[in-house]
Design a protein around this motif. Structure first.
Motif, short mmCIF file in Angstrom:
data_model
loop_
_atom_site.label_atom_id
_atom_site.label_comp_id
_atom_site.label_asym_id
_atom_site.label_seq_id
_atom_site.Cartn_x
_atom_site.Cartn_y
_atom_site.Cartn_z
N LEU A 2 -133.61 -24.80 19.70
CA LEU A 2 -132.27 -24.82 20.26
C LEU A 2 -132.12 -26.08 21.10
O LEU A 2 -132.96 -26.35 21.97
N GLN A 3 -131.07 -26.86 20.84
CA GLN A 3 -130.87 -28.12 21.55
C GLN A 3 -129.45 -28.19 22.12
O GLN A 3 -128.49 -27.87 21.42
N ARG A 45 -123.46 -19.09 28.50
CA ARG A 45 -122.30 -18.55 27.79
C ARG A 45 -121.76 -19.53 26.76
O ARG A 45 -121.24 -19.11 25.72
N ILE A 46 -121.91 -20.81 27.00
CA ILE A 46 -121.52 -21.80 26.00
C ILE A 46 -122.45 -21.72 24.79
O ILE A 46 -122.01 -21.76 23.64
N VAL A 47 -123.75 -21.59 25.05
CA VAL A 47 -124.71 -21.45 23.94
C VAL A 47 -124.36 -20.24 23.09
O VAL A 47 -124.43 -20.28 21.85
N ASP A 57 -122.82 -31.03 22.04
CA ASP A 57 -123.20 -30.23 20.88
C ASP A 57 -124.30 -29.25 21.24
O ASP A 57 -125.20 -29.56 22.03
N VAL A 58 -124.23 -28.07 20.61
CA VAL A 58 -125.31 -27.09 20.67
C VAL A 58 -125.78 -26.87 19.24
O VAL A 58 -124.99 -26.48 18.38
N LEU A 65 -124.51 -24.62 15.74
CA LEU A 65 -124.59 -23.17 15.77
C LEU A 65 -123.39 -22.54 15.08
O LEU A 65 -122.26 -22.98 15.25
N THR A 66 -123.65 -21.47 14.34
CA THR A 66 -122.59 -20.70 13.69
C THR A 66 -122.61 -19.27 14.22
O THR A 66 -123.54 -18.86 14.91
#
Length: 294
Positions: A2-3, A45-47, A57-58, A65-66
């Protein structure tokens, strides 16, 4: 992996997150620390897609992310969110069923997990009848029952006594050893320091430090040493380039202005008597935290 890269989030004129970037690696526990209002919960919460962000970007394994990715996430919010009138086992089984497990599989998973978390005798009790610490354990079970690929926990140790902290820590370490990426926030810096492989420190919406525990310790180590000797160490006060921080008979902690000054102390200590130990002192997470947020 996860980035997060360059995440920006504002509430009106207030910048809550400013260029937030860090990694949460699989198989590792990442501690996310900061004061109240630092931006930890907003970042989480954004993640999870619960908040929108203005920039950045995540990604997971290099791709954005989807919603499908997030179904494989586990999340425990700081606020307790279980149904108070439901029985503990019934609650965790229900959540497992929502992730597609059969009733039998869900029941087996939920039972094993609750027993591992020390709630084996409370399976048929209503959630509201549990102590706050046991409600916390049940909520952790809710985030784990579907074997998430990424686990995000907001203050998982809040309200837990030391024995319960050890139980929960053991469960999280086991999940990380199985390849789960674990990100958790906590105000209990001693627990974070003991448990985490990687650390992220945030203040005022800005990442102040990040990296492995060893990297941060090395980066923030001063020329501080501990000397334990059979003789009195009072002579250190007269040494050029030395500042004594702590002293008691044959024990002393001092800061050396140069490496040469520290080596000179060691030579003199050996010449004066038996040296039980001489070693650099590494800063605690609490010390690093205070240093980087100033």
């Amino acid at each position: 992996m996860l980035q997060l890269r360059g995440i920006v989030k504002s509430y009106g004129d207030r910048r809550a997150l400013d260029d937030v970037s860090f990694d949460v690696a699989p198989g590792r526990l990442t501690g996310f620390v900061g004061g109240n209002g630092a931006g930890k919960t907003t970042t989480m919460r954004i993640v999870l897609g619960l908040l929108a962000h203005e920039a950045g970007d995540v990604t997971l394994d290099g791709t954005p992310l989807t919603a499908a990715d997030r179904r494989d996430f586990g999340y425990m919010p700081e606020e307790r969110g279980l149904y108070p009138k439901m029985k503990v086992l019934e609650q965790i089984v229900y959540l497992a069923r929502l992730h597609g497990f059969s009733k039998q599989d869900a029941t087996e998973r939920a039972t094993a997990l609750l027993e591992q978390l020390g709630l084996g005798e409370r399976l048929n009790d209503n959630v509201e009848s549990l102590s706050l610490g046991n409600q916390q354990r049940a909520q952790i079970a809710a985030s784990l029952v579907h074997d998430p690929k990424v686990l995000i926990l907001d203050e998982p140790f809040s309200g837990l006594d030391p024995l319960a902290v050890d139980v929960v820590a053991g469960v999280l370490q086991e999940r990380a050893s199985q390849g789960t990426s674990v990100l958790f926030s906590s105000h209990q810096l001693d627990v974070v320091e003991r448990l985490c492989d990687d650390l992220v420190i945030i203040a005022g919406g800005v990442i102040r430090a990040s990296g492995s525990r060893e990297q941060l310790r090395a980066a923030h180590s001063s020329h501080r040493y501990e000397l334990v000797s059979s003789g009195d160490t009072g002579w250190l006060r007269e040494q050029p380039g030395i500042e004594v921080v702590d002293f008691a008979g044959g024990y002393a902690v001092f800061e050396a202005h140069t490496d040469a000054a520290a080596q000179d102390v060691l030579r003199q200590a050996v010449a004066r008597g038996d040296v039980a130990s001489f070693a650099p002192q590494h800063p605690s997470l609490a010390q690093i935290f205070k240093e980087v947020i100033q």
